[in-house]
Scaffold this motif. Structure first.
Motif, short mmCIF file in Angstrom:
data_model
loop_
_atom_site.label_atom_id
_atom_site.label_comp_id
_atom_site.label_asym_id
_atom_site.label_seq_id
_atom_site.Cartn_x
_atom_site.Cartn_y
_atom_site.Cartn_z
N ASN A 1 0.87 -1.20 0.01
CA ASN A 1 -0.10 -0.12 -0.22
C ASN A 1 0.81 1.28 0.09
O ASN A 1 0.59 2.25 -0.60
N VAL B 1 3.85 1.66 -1.23
CA VAL B 1 4.51 2.06 -2.58
C VAL B 1 3.71 1.93 -3.67
O VAL B 1 4.08 2.65 -4.80
N LEU B 2 2.41 1.91 -3.32
CA LEU B 2 1.56 2.05 -4.65
C LEU B 2 1.56 3.10 -5.15
O LEU B 2 1.26 4.52 -4.48
N LYS C 1 2.63 6.17 5.01
CA LYS C 1 2.52 6.44 3.47
C LYS C 1 2.89 8.04 2.95
O LYS C 1 3.62 8.17 1.93
N ARG D 1 6.63 9.23 1.12
CA ARG D 1 6.63 10.33 0.08
C ARG D 1 7.24 11.42 0.24
O ARG D 1 7.18 12.65 -0.76
N ARG E 1 5.66 -3.03 -10.35
CA ARG E 1 4.81 -1.89 -10.03
C ARG E 1 3.56 -1.95 -10.64
O ARG E 1 2.66 -1.13 -10.14
N LEU F 1 1.14 -4.16 -9.34
CA LEU F 1 0.66 -3.94 -8.29
C LEU F 1 -0.61 -2.78 -8.57
O LEU F 1 -1.53 -2.96 -7.79
N ALA F 2 -0.13 -1.85 -9.34
CA ALA F 2 -1.27 -0.93 -9.57
C ALA F 2 -2.46 -1.58 -10.28
O ALA F 2 -3.58 -1.11 -9.85
N ALA G 1 -4.44 -3.19 -7.58
CA ALA G 1 -5.17 -2.16 -6.67
C ALA G 1 -6.44 -1.61 -7.41
O ALA G 1 -7.37 -1.33 -6.48
N ALA H 1 -4.06 7.28 -5.29
CA ALA H 1 -2.37 7.23 -5.41
C ALA H 1 -1.76 7.83 -6.74
O ALA H 1 -0.52 7.72 -7.01
N ILE I 1 -2.86 6.76 -9.82
CA ILE I 1 -2.61 5.95 -10.99
C ILE I 1 -3.64 6.43 -11.94
O ILE I 1 -4.88 6.52 -11.63
#
Lengths: 516, 341
Positions: free
Chosen positions: A101, A103-104, A153, A157, B197, B200-201, B204, B215, B217
């Protein structure tokens, strides 16, 4: 580090339609400082902060970050400026681990180097004193762990400015203390922190300065060490506004609903209502005051049969007989047939009680569809009822068959309350009946409630505006974290008194058992 | 008892295994494509139609090539068939994407319509081509089909040896290149979803598009790519069927219910591409079980049910186990509207 303002807001104004959420608000936060943003519900705290996090864009005014004028148009802009906001509702993927979560959505090499990510997370944990297992899945976490993930989180960042929206609302006292320790460490590290809250104790304990908003307007900023609970309450609730609301004398006062030792818990096992004892009388308007989420909704739902209780009893005494009945264990329909009506106006007005895509007639039928002859429903009387409501309450609608979702908020509320009143209940419970309504419509609704009161109906009015509660009700019960902090006579009570009762937080409340 | 033993005897032979594999690979392509799509939160019930489109696309490309060139070469036919299969199926995926992602149409209705469309398109083109080829109801692109079926040159020497070596060769080396592509694509999909990566996105988005959006995306772009690439992969399943399995022959409605089986396989595999690899072989085996034993017609139909029955059992078991990892993506089938700002 001190001396530079991390954030400076200059005469920010934001309106939603005709509602002014923020009017000419200016405030500043220094680096290495914790600022509390204090205000009642609907005073515009969250809206103001959402303009920093890029969710809203101000209508006018300027925002300076680290002395530079900026233009925040999206959450991404906000990230890039080093602003991190922790919302009340966490934005996390349940199925992912904490590390995933965190690193998302971050840029980087195609293959995620989880080891490096975890190392960095552990570094942050050590630095500020968090406790977190980066490999733990979110769905296995308690609320406070999820909050920790959200905070990390933002730190991951590289946020230097943290905004926390009522971070302690969901925490136990122990967890709150841990959070405060962490926040203080961040302050030492030179981060600027804003916490939105309405708990005075916390404000006094944690923050360096307090800025107060009232009804969207900026009241002022004081240094915490010069403030007291009383002075802050006064700033928060303001001068008493005299409202011209009629308040007839109670008639024929008899106990109608007797609530005894009622407790209930939410799905996480946290107590929402603790040992409530209350008598609702006929011919009176009982006001319920309290910060949002103090258990108002649950209390009404228990009486209406929509929520189960852990313990306690709710007794209903009908007006024309001495036979009192236990309501707990009865179905909502049975309770309704006894004459207990609930008109609930939740955050979205259509959420409870009305079907948005149906017309007024259809919505009236939700209550009456059983009364038709045999197989076919009776459409005539609900149609007549709709027409009556339109006429009597002045509902503005092109036609009674127009889907209610297309009506304006005030009109939807009139339809909802009109329907509940039409069933001539003996108990009428309303929650946030005037939320989002203009003044004229609000007065229409007060008038309706008063008429019911004169008829001898027991009216329960859950409200947000203390001035209205003081002017309309006969008695006011104040809830704080699921407990009754007092029942006062609305004719003699003061606003400060109510404000203090709403925010007084006794330390031993909420026994922490939310880690399952 | 004897009956069951006869079935088991028929099952545990290298030849049966290799048959199961070549039955299973179209399903694997379909399932891998569908898993990628579903991970983005889109339940594409158009996959059977898209696989159909991939099949007819491939055969059309190869047919036109073989017809128009004097001395067609098999390898060129293969390339053209693959490209045209991809083209057809990605267009199918694109139709689905525009409707469900941009226009927020109901995913189930759109998917079912697309399946009907895909089957219809396949049969229509199939009929037209067979008219051109003057062979009613059938088209044959033997050259390209043979090229697809090319195996290792020394395979015969190995299989004829018998014993362990022969069995091994029969089980693992006796296929055309698309079989290996299917397995590699499934493995790559697993790597992509779990290690990268972007994977993962994508996951999600399927779980909680609002979180992914917050986030930073680009939800819409990911959904488009996942759906179209998923459709492309599924289309190769149709191509596999007509080329490698059938040797370059198209028959209207020949593909049968394999597309639905691919969707069932996604559930059987619990949305994991690696599980889909062995799952596809199990499904393939169950699918052709009836052919390897002599049975009454009624019995055959019962055996035909097996893959679906197994899927039902998996669904029941996985919902009993209540493990979150075994559940479909949380926002599967839901349109994503960004909250009003």
């Amino acid at each position: 580090m001190t001396g530079t303002n991390a954030i400076e807001l200059k005469s920010i104004t934001k309106t939603f339609g005709s509602v002014v959420a923020n009017k000419d608000v200016s405030l500043s936060v220094r680096k290495g400082e914790i600022l509390s943003l204090l205000g009642e519900n609907g005073s515009g705290k969250t809206t103001l902060m959402n303009m920093l996090s890029g969710i809203y864009y101000p209508d006018s005014g300027e925002i300076y970050i680290n002395g530079e004028k900026v233009d925040i148009r999206s959450p991404k802009d906000s990230f890039d400026l080093g602003i991190g906001m922790i919302h009340q509702h966490f934005k996390l993927v349940d199925l992912f681990t904490a590390a995933e979560n965190i690193v998302l959505g971050m840029k980087g090499k195609t293959k995620v180097d989880m080891k490096a990510v975890v190392e960095k997370i552990n570094g942050l944990c050590e630095k500020y004193g968090f406790e977190l297992d980066p490999y733990k899945k979110i769905y296995n976490m308690s609320v406070s762990e999820k909050q920790t993930v959200e905070i990390i989180k933002t730190l991951y960042r590289g946020a230097n400015i943290l905004i926390l929206d009522e971070p302690t609302a969901v925490l136990t006292p122990q967890e709150t203390r841990t959070l405060f320790k962490i926040l203080k460490k961040m302050r030492e590290d030179g981060k600027a922190i804003i916490i939105i809250t309405h708990k005075l104790m916390e404000v006094l304990e944690l923050s360096d300065r307090v800025s107060v908003l009232r009804k969207g307007e900026y009241v002022g900023t004081v240094n915490t060490n010069e403030a007291t609970e009383l002075s802050l309450t006064e700033m928060m609730v303001g001068e008493k506004v005299t409202l011209d609301i009629e308040r007839p004398e109670p008639v024929d006062v008899n106990p109608r609903i007797i609530i005894k030792d009622v407790s209930c818990s939410d799905k996480n096992g946290i107590k929402v209502l603790d040992n409530i004892n209350l008598t609702v009388n006929s011919g009176e308007i009982l006001g319920i005051a309290g910060i949002a989420g103090s258990g108002q909704k649950e209390l009404l739902e228990i009486v209406a049969g929509l929520q189960s209780v852990d313990s306690g009893s709710v007794t209903y005494c009908p007006p024309d007989s001495d036979k009192c009945q236990e309501l707990i264990g009865k179905s909502p329909l049975q309770i309704r047939n006894l004459g207990v009506a609930l008109s609930f106006v939740p955050e979205d007005r259509l959420g409870m009680g009305l079907v948005g895509s149906m017309g007024m007639t259809g919505n009236m039928m939700l209550r009456s569809y059983r009364s038709g002859t045999k197989f076919f429903t009776d459409r005539k009387s609900p149609k007549k009822l709709s027409e009556d409501i339109v006429k009597q309450l002045g509902v503005v609608t092109p036609d009674i068959s127009t889907p209610v979702r297309r009506l304006s908020g005030g009109n939807v509320q009139k339809v909802l309350i009109g329907r509940e009143i039409a069933a001539s209940p003996t108990v009428l419970m309303t929650a946030y009946a005037v939320r989002g309504l203009d003044i004229n419509t609000s007065y229409t609704i007060y008038h309706l409630l008063n008429e019911q009161k004169k008829k001898g109906v027991a009216v329960v009015y859950v409200g947000e505006d203390l001035d209205v509660l003081l002017a309309l009700c006969d008695k006011i019960m104040v809830l704080c974290s699921g407990r009754i902090s007092g029942i006062v006579d609305a004719r003699s009570a003061t606003k400060e008194q109510l404000g203090l009762m709403m925010t007084k937080h006794s330390e031993e409340t909420e026994v922490g058992d939310n880690d399952k | 008892m004897e009956f069951i033993i006869s079935i088991l005897k028929a099952m545990f032979t290298p030849v049966f295994f290799s048959k199961a594999v070549s039955q299973g690979m179209p399903l694997l392509f379909g399932a891998t494509g569908e898993i990628i799509t579903e991970k983005a939160g889109h339940l594409n019930l158009g996959i059977p139609g898209i696989m159909y489109m991939g099949g007819i696309g491939g055969i059309t490309g190869a047919f036109i090539y073989e017809m128009s060139v004097e001395n067609p070469v098999g390898a060129v036919g293969v390339i053209i068939a693959v490209l045209s299969a991809l083209l057809f199926s990605v267009v199918g995926g694109l139709i689905y994407s525009v409707l469900t992602i941009s226009l927020h149409a109901n995913q189930n209705v759109t998917g079912l319509a697309l399946t009907t469309f895909g089957v219809g398109l396949g049969n229509f083109l199939g009929g037209s081509l067979s008219k051109l080829a003057n062979s009613p109801g059938q088209i044959n692109v033997k050259l390209t089909g043979d090229a697809f079926r090319t195996t290792l040159p020394f395979l015969k020497d190995l299989t004829s040896k018998g014993g362990f070596v022969g069995g091994f060769a029969q089980m693992f080396l006796s296929y055309g290149f698309l079989t290996y592509v299917a397995i590699i694509v499934a493995l790559l999909a697993a790597y992509f979803l779990n290690k990268t990566r972007y994977g993962l996105a994508l996951r999600a988005i399927g779980e909680s598009p609002a979180t992914a959006d917050a986030a930073g995306i680009n939800v819409t772009r990911y959904k488009y790519f996942a759906t179209c690439i998923g459709a492309g992969i599924a289309g190769l399943g149709g191509l596999y069927y007509v080329m490698e399995y059938f040797g370059g022959t198209w028959q209207n409605n020949g593909f049968g219910d394999r597309g639905w089986l691919a969707i069932a396989l996604v559930i059987f595999a619990l949305w994991k591409p690696v599980r889909a690899i062995w799952g596809s072989i199990v499904f393939g085996g169950l699918y052709i079980l009836f052919a390897s034993v002599t049975l009454s017609t009624a019995m055959t139909e019962i055996l035909n049910m097996l893959p679906y029955l197994v899927t039902l059992i998996v669904l029941i078991v996985s919902s009993f186990r209540k493990k979150r990892e075994y559940q479909p993506p949380q926002s599967l089938g839901l349109s994503y509207f960004r909250e009003d700002r």
